[in-house]
Design a protein around this motif. Structure first.
Motif, PDB file in Angstrom:
ATOM      1  N   ILE A   1       0.832  -1.207   0.000  1.00 53.59           N
ATOM      2  CA  ILE A   1       0.000   0.000   0.000  1.00 53.59           C
ATOM      3  C   ILE A   1       0.869   1.261   0.000  1.00 53.59           C
TER       4      ILE A   1
ATOM      5  N   SER B   1       3.932   1.523  -1.066  1.00 48.68           N
ATOM      6  CA  SER B   1       4.616   1.620  -2.364  1.00 48.68           C
ATOM      7  C   SER B   1       3.701   2.257  -3.404  1.00 48.68           C
ATOM      8  N   TRP B   2       2.440   1.853  -3.391  1.00 47.36           N
ATOM      9  CA  TRP B   2       1.445   2.447  -4.286  1.00 47.36           C
ATOM     10  C   TRP B   2       1.301   3.947  -4.006  1.00 47.36           C
TER      11      TRP B   2
ATOM     12  N   LEU C   1       2.127   7.329  -6.478  1.00 49.15           N
ATOM     13  CA  LEU C   1       1.086   8.308  -6.781  1.00 49.15           C
ATOM     14  C   LEU C   1       1.394   9.704  -6.245  1.00 49.15           C
TER      15      LEU C   1
ATOM     16  N   TRP D   1       7.435   3.991 -11.232  1.00 48.08           N
ATOM     17  CA  TRP D   1       7.473   2.541 -11.391  1.00 48.08           C
ATOM     18  C   TRP D   1       8.544   1.882 -10.539  1.00 48.08           C
TER      19      TRP D   1
ATOM     20  N   TYR E   1       6.061   1.055  -8.013  1.00 49.62           N
ATOM     21  CA  TYR E   1       4.964   0.195  -8.475  1.00 49.62           C
ATOM     22  C   TYR E   1       5.406  -1.256  -8.661  1.00 49.62           C
TER      23      TYR E   1
ATOM     24  N   ILE F   1       4.282  -3.828  -6.122  1.00 52.79           N
ATOM     25  CA  ILE F   1       2.883  -4.229  -5.935  1.00 52.79           C
ATOM     26  C   ILE F   1       2.628  -5.675  -6.353  1.00 52.79           C
TER      27      ILE F   1
END
Length: 521
Positions: free
Chosen positions: A96, A98-99, A103, A174, A177, A180
């Motif tokens: 979470i 990392s996401w 963003l 990325w 990302y 994930i």
């Protein structure tokens, strides 16, 4: 007291053992990779978010501070939550966060996400050791540690290569990302295999004072190490304040933790000979390894003109022998004294750094690659035997706390090593530059003759000739400075061998655990 002992689960077998090992290894790889993957992407991230590069370095600092603080809490959190639940929570929250990092629209949002990411990453590495050791038969524990060590050794090397490639060819979000899908697979596999193998829960009270002191001294020390070079170390009031705060808070922390009824960090582990000797040897050795892991690519880029990707590729061959030999080390460890393997590893590291200390500014790719290849042999024997010695003689309920504390010391030494090596290289380069230019004066006929020959041969005017000479001297000074540090690293590895032989490791699978624990003191 018997009620507080963890439930003993039988070792895993067959496909469950394979899947469990892969799941834990994936989680560790994802974790360790994130400690270095952002390093080469800081200029890109800073530019995209509209901040200066020195502000962008907080992306690294924020993760490191939160990570260093949370690692020693592994033992207490394990008692309160359980090993498997805590490990699962760490993986899910890591995904979470990392996401959230990817963003991030602003630097403050990114830093907050990195703090969360570093905090939840802390328990993951020590708990991975605990889960693996509990999954394998006692006689095959070294094989479990060999699987674990490969991920922790290869990920720091892969991080800068992968981070640079992603930043150059895709976009910087990325680099976060990529965690994930890896995290989701690791979490699903971990839950499928380990959900019924959790440890007993013990409602120990929180040591609020100890936790507060831990946050203050670790946070102050980590920020001081990360910002010291930028702020010219103790010429800066900020660094002096941070250093005094770290020292005073650390002194109070040690006193408090040794006298508290429920310490947040079990410092009594240092009363054990095996734990102390192996932890210090491994941590200092790792500090030297990690410091050089930062220094070598930096030297290649700033002095020899390598790109970030090419410098990373020079480091890549270190994984060849590390991956090949780690399982072999795991197999032979139960049949031999781990101190012999650790000693061999330290000798190999000393040899590699001595070979690098002979470099010149004309060094070719082959000469750079050979020590890196050989270093992989040493890496295969660095973690496995020393972690085995560290945990030797400890009952199962103390392994999470011991693993957390040992990893905390190791990671702190990695940060200290990085700061020392970067600063020492600057100082040694300045020293050698001054020595090399002592005779470069207008009153020296040999120097004047050399300048005249340079102008005649290259068609340069006097100012251009002096500029070329200064660049040559700077390059040579940087070369001599880095050679000094390689040589010092080699000598320290030889000295560290004495610490290995202070320990008295328990033979795997033999003897009474209680007697072994007593012998470990």
């Amino acid at each position: 007291m018997a009620a507080q002992q963890p439930v003993v689960h039988p070792p895993l077998q067959g496909a469950q053992l394979v899947i469990g090992t892969i799941a834990v290894s994936l989680a560790v790889f994802m974790n360790v990779l994130d400690t270095s993957i952002a390093n080469v992407s800081i200029p890109t991230i800073s530019g995209d978010l509209g901040v200066a590069s020195d502000q962008g370095t907080w992306v690294i600092t924020s993760f490191a501070v939160a990570n260093a603080i949370s690692i020693p809490l592994t033992g207490w959190l394990t008692d309160r939550i359980g090993q498997v639940r805590l490990f699962m929570a760490s993986i899910i929250l890591f995904v979470i966060s990392s996401w959230m990092c990817g963003l991030s629209p602003t630097l403050p949002f990114l830093l907050a996400s990195r703090v969360l990411q570093g905090a939840v990453a802390g328990p993951m590495i020590p708990l991975s050791q605990t889960l693996l050791l509990a999954s394998y038969p006692r006689a095959k524990a070294p094989i479990a540690l060999s699987m674990w060590s490969m991920t922790t050794l290869i990920a720091p090397v892969a991080g800068p290569i992968l981070g640079g490639w992603i930043s150059d060819n895709i976009s910087w979000p990325w680099i976060f990302y990529v965690n994930i899908p890896v995290g989701i697979v690791a979490a699903l596999a971990t839950w499928a295999i380990f959900r019924n193998r959790d440890s007993a829960i013990k409602k120990a009270p929180i040591d609020g004072v100890g936790l507060g002191l831990l946050i203050v001294w670790v946070g102050s020390l980590q920020i001081m190490l990360d910002k010291g070079k930028d702020l010219d170390w103790f010429a800066s009031t900020t660094i002096i304040v941070l250093a005094l705060t770290a020292v005073i808070a650390f002194a109070f922390f040690v006193i408090w933790e040794l006298t508290a009824d429920h310490p947040v960090v079990d410092l009594s582990l240092f009363a054990r000979r095996n734990f102390t000797g192996a932890t210090i040897a491994l941590s200092v050795g790792y500090g030297l390894y990690f410091g050089n892991l930062v220094l070598l690519p930096l030297w290649l880029q700033t002095t020899l003109g390598y790109t970030a990707t090419d410098a990373g590729l020079i480091m890549a061959p270190v994984g060849f022998f590390a991956i090949m030999l780690s399982p072999i080390t795991g197999r032979i460890l139960p049949r031999t004294d781990p101190r012999y393997i650790a000693t061999m590893a330290f000798v190999v590291f000393a040899l590699c750094f001595w070979m690098r200390s002979q470099y010149t500014t004309g060094v070719d790719t082959w000469a750079l690659t050979v020590p890196t290849l050989i270093q992989g042999i040493g890496m295969a024997g660095l973690f496995i035997p020393l972690v085995s010695i560290t945990l030797s003689g400890l009952p199962g309920n103390r392994i999470p706390a011991a693993s957390g504390l040992s990893n905390f010391v190791r990671i702190m030494c990695g940060g200290i090593g990085t700061s020392i090596f970067e600063t020492a290289w600057d100082h040694r380069t300045t020293f050698h530059h001054a020595r090399l230019t002592e005779q470069a004066t207008p009153t020296n006929p040999i120097f004047n003759q050399s300048m005249q020959q340079m102008q005649n041969a290259s068609g340069l005017d006097p100012s251009q000739a002096h500029g070329l000479f200064d660049r040559m001297v700077s390059q040579q000074a940087a070369q001599l400075g880095v050679n000094d540090l390689f040589w010092i690293s080699s000598m320290i590895f030889i000295v560290l061998i004495a610490l290995i032989w202070v320990t008295r490791p328990e033979r795997t699978g033999g003897g009474d655990a209680g007697a072994a624990a007593s012998a470990a003191h």
